[in-house]
Motif scaffolding. Structure first.
Motif, PDB file in Angstrom:
ATOM      1  N   MET A   1       0.856  -1.174   0.000  1.00 23.33           N
ATOM      2  CA  MET A   1       0.000   0.000   0.000  1.00 23.33           C
ATOM      3  C   MET A   1       0.900   1.235   0.000  1.00 23.33           C
ATOM      4  O   MET A   1       1.886   1.307   0.715  1.00 23.33           O
ATOM      5  N   THR A   2       0.517   2.222  -0.783  1.00 27.79           N
ATOM      6  CA  THR A   2       1.247   3.475  -0.845  1.00 27.79           C
ATOM      7  C   THR A   2       0.425   4.550  -0.156  1.00 27.79           C
ATOM      8  O   THR A   2      -0.790   4.634  -0.334  1.00 27.79           O
ATOM      9  N   MET A   3       1.116   5.357   0.649  1.00 31.84           N
ATOM     10  CA  MET A   3       0.452   6.421   1.387  1.00 31.84           C
ATOM     11  C   MET A   3       0.832   7.766   0.783  1.00 31.84           C
ATOM     12  O   MET A   3       1.941   7.937   0.248  1.00 31.84           O
ATOM     13  N   TYR A   4      -0.088   8.721   0.896  1.00 31.98           N
ATOM     14  CA  TYR A   4       0.118  10.074   0.395  1.00 31.98           C
ATOM     15  C   TYR A   4      -0.269  11.068   1.488  1.00 31.98           C
ATOM     16  O   TYR A   4      -1.062  10.752   2.373  1.00 31.98           O
ATOM     17  N   PHE A   5       0.287  12.260   1.379  1.00 24.13           N
ATOM     18  CA  PHE A   5      -0.045  13.340   2.304  1.00 24.13           C
ATOM     19  C   PHE A   5      -0.347  14.589   1.496  1.00 24.13           C
ATOM     20  O   PHE A   5       0.351  14.905   0.530  1.00 24.13           O
ATOM     21  N   ASN A  10      -4.094  18.757   4.945  1.00 28.79           N
ATOM     22  CA  ASN A  10      -3.377  18.260   6.125  1.00 28.79           C
ATOM     23  C   ASN A  10      -3.860  16.853   6.469  1.00 28.79           C
ATOM     24  O   ASN A  10      -4.100  16.512   7.624  1.00 28.79           O
ATOM     25  N   GLY A  11      -4.010  16.037   5.404  1.00 26.54           N
ATOM     26  CA  GLY A  11      -4.541  14.694   5.591  1.00 26.54           C
ATOM     27  C   GLY A  11      -3.753  13.641   4.853  1.00 26.54           C
ATOM     28  O   GLY A  11      -2.982  13.936   3.927  1.00 26.54           O
ATOM     29  N   PHE A  12      -3.954  12.401   5.271  1.00 28.16           N
ATOM     30  CA  PHE A  12      -3.311  11.250   4.659  1.00 28.16           C
ATOM     31  C   PHE A  12      -4.290  10.563   3.723  1.00 28.16           C
ATOM     32  O   PHE A  12      -5.493  10.544   3.969  1.00 28.16           O
ATOM     33  N   TYR A  13      -3.747   9.959   2.671  1.00 25.76           N
ATOM     34  CA  TYR A  13      -4.552   9.256   1.684  1.00 25.76           C
ATOM     35  C   TYR A  13      -3.851   7.963   1.308  1.00 25.76           C
ATOM     36  O   TYR A  13      -2.627   7.911   1.281  1.00 25.76           O
ATOM     37  N   SER A  14      -4.640   6.943   1.023  1.00 29.38           N
ATOM     38  CA  SER A  14      -4.101   5.654   0.625  1.00 29.38           C
ATOM     39  C   SER A  14      -4.356   5.433  -0.855  1.00 29.38           C
ATOM     40  O   SER A  14      -5.393   5.850  -1.382  1.00 29.38           O
ATOM     41  N   ASP A  15      -3.420   4.733  -1.508  1.00 26.92           N
ATOM     42  CA  ASP A  15      -3.621   4.425  -2.923  1.00 26.92           C
ATOM     43  C   ASP A  15      -4.783   3.468  -3.124  1.00 26.92           C
ATOM     44  O   ASP A  15      -5.312   3.338  -4.216  1.00 26.92           O
ATOM     45  N   LEU A  16      -5.219   2.799  -2.050  1.00 30.79           N
ATOM     46  CA  LEU A  16      -6.355   1.891  -2.162  1.00 30.79           C
ATOM     47  C   LEU A  16      -7.625   2.634  -2.571  1.00 30.79           C
ATOM     48  O   LEU A  16      -8.519   2.063  -3.179  1.00 30.79           O
ATOM     49  N   TRP A  17      -7.693   3.930  -2.214  1.00 29.89           N
ATOM     50  CA  TRP A  17      -8.878   4.727  -2.511  1.00 29.89           C
ATOM     51  C   TRP A  17      -8.598   5.795  -3.565  1.00 29.89           C
ATOM     52  O   TRP A  17      -9.470   6.604  -3.862  1.00 29.89           O
ATOM     53  N   LYS A  18      -7.395   5.805  -4.119  1.00 31.42           N
ATOM     54  CA  LYS A  18      -7.013   6.859  -5.059  1.00 31.42           C
ATOM     55  C   LYS A  18      -7.964   6.939  -6.252  1.00 31.42           C
ATOM     56  O   LYS A  18      -8.400   8.019  -6.634  1.00 31.42           O
ATOM     57  N   GLY A  19      -8.330   5.797  -6.807  1.00 30.75           N
ATOM     58  CA  GLY A  19      -9.234   5.786  -7.956  1.00 30.75           C
ATOM     59  C   GLY A  19     -10.580   6.415  -7.649  1.00 30.75           C
ATOM     60  O   GLY A  19     -11.117   7.214  -8.430  1.00 30.75           O
ATOM     61  N   ALA A  20     -11.114   6.093  -6.482  1.00 31.74           N
ATOM     62  CA  ALA A  20     -12.412   6.642  -6.087  1.00 31.74           C
ATOM     63  C   ALA A  20     -12.312   8.148  -5.879  1.00 31.74           C
ATOM     64  O   ALA A  20     -13.214   8.899  -6.276  1.00 31.74           O
ATOM     65  N   TYR A  21     -11.212   8.601  -5.257  1.00 31.15           N
ATOM     66  CA  TYR A  21     -11.007  10.043  -5.054  1.00 31.15           C
ATOM     67  C   TYR A  21     -10.885  10.761  -6.401  1.00 31.15           C
ATOM     68  O   TYR A  21     -11.477  11.823  -6.600  1.00 31.15           O
ATOM     69  N   GLU A  22     -10.105  10.167  -7.297  1.00 37.06           N
ATOM     70  CA  GLU A  22      -9.912  10.795  -8.616  1.00 37.06           C
ATOM     71  C   GLU A  22     -11.219  10.834  -9.388  1.00 37.06           C
ATOM     72  O   GLU A  22     -11.549  11.835 -10.012  1.00 37.06           O
ATOM     73  N   GLU A  23     -11.977   9.750  -9.324  1.00 35.06           N
ATOM     74  CA  GLU A  23     -13.260   9.684 -10.024  1.00 35.06           C
ATOM     75  C   GLU A  23     -14.225  10.751  -9.490  1.00 35.06           C
ATOM     76  O   GLU A  23     -14.964  11.360 -10.242  1.00 35.06           O
ATOM     77  N   ALA A  24     -14.158  10.986  -8.181  1.00 31.64           N
ATOM     78  CA  ALA A  24     -15.030  11.988  -7.563  1.00 31.64           C
ATOM     79  C   ALA A  24     -14.458  13.394  -7.701  1.00 31.64           C
ATOM     80  O   ALA A  24     -15.112  14.376  -7.343  1.00 31.64           O
ATOM     81  N   GLY A  25     -13.229  13.488  -8.209  1.00 31.81           N
ATOM     82  CA  GLY A  25     -12.587  14.794  -8.356  1.00 31.81           C
ATOM     83  C   GLY A  25     -12.113  15.377  -7.044  1.00 31.81           C
ATOM     84  O   GLY A  25     -11.955  16.594  -6.933  1.00 31.81           O
ATOM     85  N   THR A  26     -11.858  14.515  -6.068  1.00 31.71           N
ATOM     86  CA  THR A  26     -11.453  15.012  -4.753  1.00 31.71           C
ATOM     87  C   THR A  26     -10.031  14.618  -4.354  1.00 31.71           C
ATOM     88  O   THR A  26      -9.615  14.872  -3.232  1.00 31.71           O
ATOM     89  N   TRP A  27      -9.292  14.001  -5.278  1.00 32.82           N
ATOM     90  CA  TRP A  27      -7.893  13.665  -4.972  1.00 32.82           C
ATOM     91  C   TRP A  27      -7.099  14.972  -4.927  1.00 32.82           C
ATOM     92  O   TRP A  27      -7.128  15.764  -5.854  1.00 32.82           O
ATOM     93  N   PRO A  28      -6.400  15.240  -3.804  1.00 35.45           N
ATOM     94  CA  PRO A  28      -5.680  16.515  -3.678  1.00 35.45           C
ATOM     95  C   PRO A  28      -4.559  16.642  -4.703  1.00 35.45           C
ATOM     96  O   PRO A  28      -3.755  15.725  -4.876  1.00 35.45           O
TER      97      PRO A  28
END
Length: 140
Positions: A1-5, A10-28
């Motif tokens: 798993m890859t982690m992002y900040f 000021n939050g952490f994000y996991s690559d496990l949810w990156k696709g869903a965030y990008e699809e929703a347009g909310t990936w920082p």
């Protein structure tokens, strides 16, 4: 798993949810990759009085917690007073009922007066003096 900040959130994000965030347009847009070990260390250190914040490069680092502002201290004192007032009212209500119905014992009458005095003293607490407040003692 890859982690992002993200410094922006000021939050952490996991690559496990990156696709869903990008699809929703909310990936920082400013998300930077960090190691799992660094993420675990930062999260663990939050429990020992540290805050996670971003450095000048957008990387997550630890910082000392800032002392609360005067406004925050006053707000905390007001919240505490409200909680204590609710507790006093919950104690007074059945005692007052017993008194009003002529069913109160001498002990209940004394306790009712003690709780009412406590509530009056509590209402007089000046929250502007936070954190140096002398709270009245709970009735015994």
């Amino acid at each position: 798993m890859t982690m992002y900040f993200s410094a922006a959130t000021n939050g952490f994000y996991s690559d496990l949810w990156k696709g869903a965030y990008e699809e929703a347009g909310t990936w920082p847009a400013d998300a930077v990759e960090i190691s799992e070990n660094w993420h675990e260390y930062l999260v663990r250190m939050q429990g020992s009085g540290k805050n996670v914040t971003a450095n000048e490069y957008g990387q997550p680092v630890l910082a000392d917690q800032q002392p609360p502002t005067r406004e925050e201290l006053i707000s905390q004192a007001e919240a505490k007073r409200a909680t204590l007032m609710d507790e006093a009212t919950r104690a007074i209500t059945p005692l007052q009922d017993a008194f009003d119905l002529g069913l109160a014992t001498d002990e209940e009458k004394q306790l009712l007066l003690a709780w009412k005095k406590y509530r009056v003293l509590l209402n007089r607490v000046d929250t502007e003096t936070a954190p140096d407040i002398e709270w009245p003692e709970l009735p015994v």
